[in-house]
Design a protein around this motif. Structure first.
Motif, PDB file in Angstrom:
ATOM      1  N   TYR A  29      14.835  71.511  61.369  1.00 45.18           N
ATOM      2  CA  TYR A  29      14.835  70.080  61.076  1.00 45.18           C
ATOM      3  C   TYR A  29      14.596  69.880  59.579  1.00 45.18           C
ATOM      4  O   TYR A  29      13.455  69.894  59.120  1.00 45.18           O
TER       5      TYR A  29
ATOM      6  N   LEU B 183      24.103  69.549  62.545  1.00 49.22           N
ATOM      7  CA  LEU B 183      22.772  69.232  63.053  1.00 49.22           C
ATOM      8  C   LEU B 183      22.797  67.983  63.930  1.00 49.22           C
ATOM      9  O   LEU B 183      23.634  67.094  63.756  1.00 49.22           O
TER      10      LEU B 183
ATOM     11  N   VAL C 159      10.736  73.419  60.141  1.00 49.63           N
ATOM     12  CA  VAL C 159      10.895  72.124  59.481  1.00 49.63           C
ATOM     13  C   VAL C 159      10.839  72.343  57.973  1.00 49.63           C
ATOM     14  O   VAL C 159       9.971  73.066  57.474  1.00 49.63           O
TER      15      VAL C 159
ATOM     16  N   ASN D 138      15.307  69.775  71.012  1.00 52.96           N
ATOM     17  CA  ASN D 138      15.365  68.380  70.584  1.00 52.96           C
ATOM     18  C   ASN D 138      14.933  67.447  71.708  1.00 52.96           C
ATOM     19  O   ASN D 138      14.211  66.470  71.482  1.00 52.96           O
TER      20      ASN D 138
ATOM     21  N   CYS E  98      14.016  59.992  67.252  1.00 50.14           N
ATOM     22  CA  CYS E  98      13.769  61.047  68.236  1.00 50.14           C
ATOM     23  C   CYS E  98      12.275  61.159  68.521  1.00 50.14           C
ATOM     24  O   CYS E  98      11.833  61.143  69.667  1.00 50.14           O
TER      25      CYS E  98
ATOM     26  N   VAL F 177      19.494  66.499  64.860  1.00 54.21           N
ATOM     27  CA  VAL F 177      18.269  65.779  64.508  1.00 54.21           C
ATOM     28  C   VAL F 177      17.881  66.137  63.084  1.00 54.21           C
ATOM     29  O   VAL F 177      17.891  67.315  62.706  1.00 54.21           O
ATOM     30  N   VAL F 178      17.544  65.131  62.288  1.00 56.51           N
ATOM     31  CA  VAL F 178      17.068  65.375  60.929  1.00 56.51           C
ATOM     32  C   VAL F 178      15.689  64.741  60.764  1.00 56.51           C
ATOM     33  O   VAL F 178      15.362  63.758  61.418  1.00 56.51           O
ATOM     34  N   LYS F 179      14.924  65.330  59.876  1.00 59.80           N
ATOM     35  CA  LYS F 179      13.631  64.763  59.499  1.00 59.80           C
ATOM     36  C   LYS F 179      13.880  63.772  58.355  1.00 59.80           C
ATOM     37  O   LYS F 179      14.591  64.097  57.393  1.00 59.80           O
TER      38      LYS F 179
END
Length: 215
Positions: A109, A126, A89, A5, A176, A128-130
């Protein structure tokens, strides 16, 4: 944030790539991205030969962060990892795929665009997420709104990102990195316009440095 990340955040942009001719173009594209200062790539499984592209890009630039995108099944996770993918992803939030990746120790992600998605991502631990598809789902306004009840997340918006709005997105503290295909369009790759890709990457990096104050 964990090491992956942090590394993606430091780069600031993630090219989202669909390779129609991986044997011909993968290595050259990896070299162009790295020369442009963007040593990361999300190779989507929307195109046949994605695993081949991941393998060839990783071989051409061993230190590059090459991951797999548009992953829909655990079988594709295995295929991507076997090819050398360093992260996964997904377009939506599938808890089974997230848990599968976590069990294998690979960063994942998932695509999230609602409070329900964010809550599920929180329960999955989690960081970081998309946020996908970013512009179509409300863009920065919605990202900021969701960050109020879910301040623990950093967000990687993808979908509708370009040089025109990259600065706006990166200026938001919860971002991010931004995913995008504007520097790796089908026209640029299929016609092997490597110099244009290098220049677009350099323009993107300049914006990242300008916004984050390290340029």
């Amino acid at each position: 944030m964990n090491a992956m990340n942090e590394a993606i955040s430091n780069i600031g942009v993630v090219p989202v790539i669909k390779l129609n001719h991986p044997e011909r173009d993968a290595a050259a594209l990896a070299n162009a991205l790295c020369e442009g200062g963007v040593p990361v790539a999300e190779v989507t499984f929307r195109a046949a030969g994605a695993a081949t592209a991941i393998k060839l890009m990783s071989q051409a630039q061993p230190d590059m962060l090459v991951g797999a995108g548009t992953v829909l099944t655990t079988g594709q996770v295995d295929e991507a990892l076997a090819a050398g993918a360093k992260f996964i992803v997904t377009s939506g939030l599938d808890p089974d795929i997230v848990k599968y990746c976590q069990a294998k120790g690979v960063p994942v992600y998932p695509g999230c665009s609602s409070a329900t998605d964010y809550h599920t991502a929180f329960k999955l631990g989690l960081e970081v997420v998309k946020f996908f598809p970013a512009e179509q789902c409300g863009g920065l306004a919605k990202i900021k709104a969701l960050s109020a009840p879910f301040p623990m997340f950093k967000v990687m918006p993808t979908g509708g990102i370009s040089l025109k709005n990259l600065k706006d997105y990166l200026s938001c503290p919860v971002i991010c990195a931004c995913g995008g295909s504007y520097m790796v369009t089908a026209d640029l790759i299929d016609n092997q316009k490597w110099d244009e890709i290098i220049n677009l990457c350099r323009e993107s990096v300049a914006i990242v440095k300008q916004v984050r104050g390290n340029g």
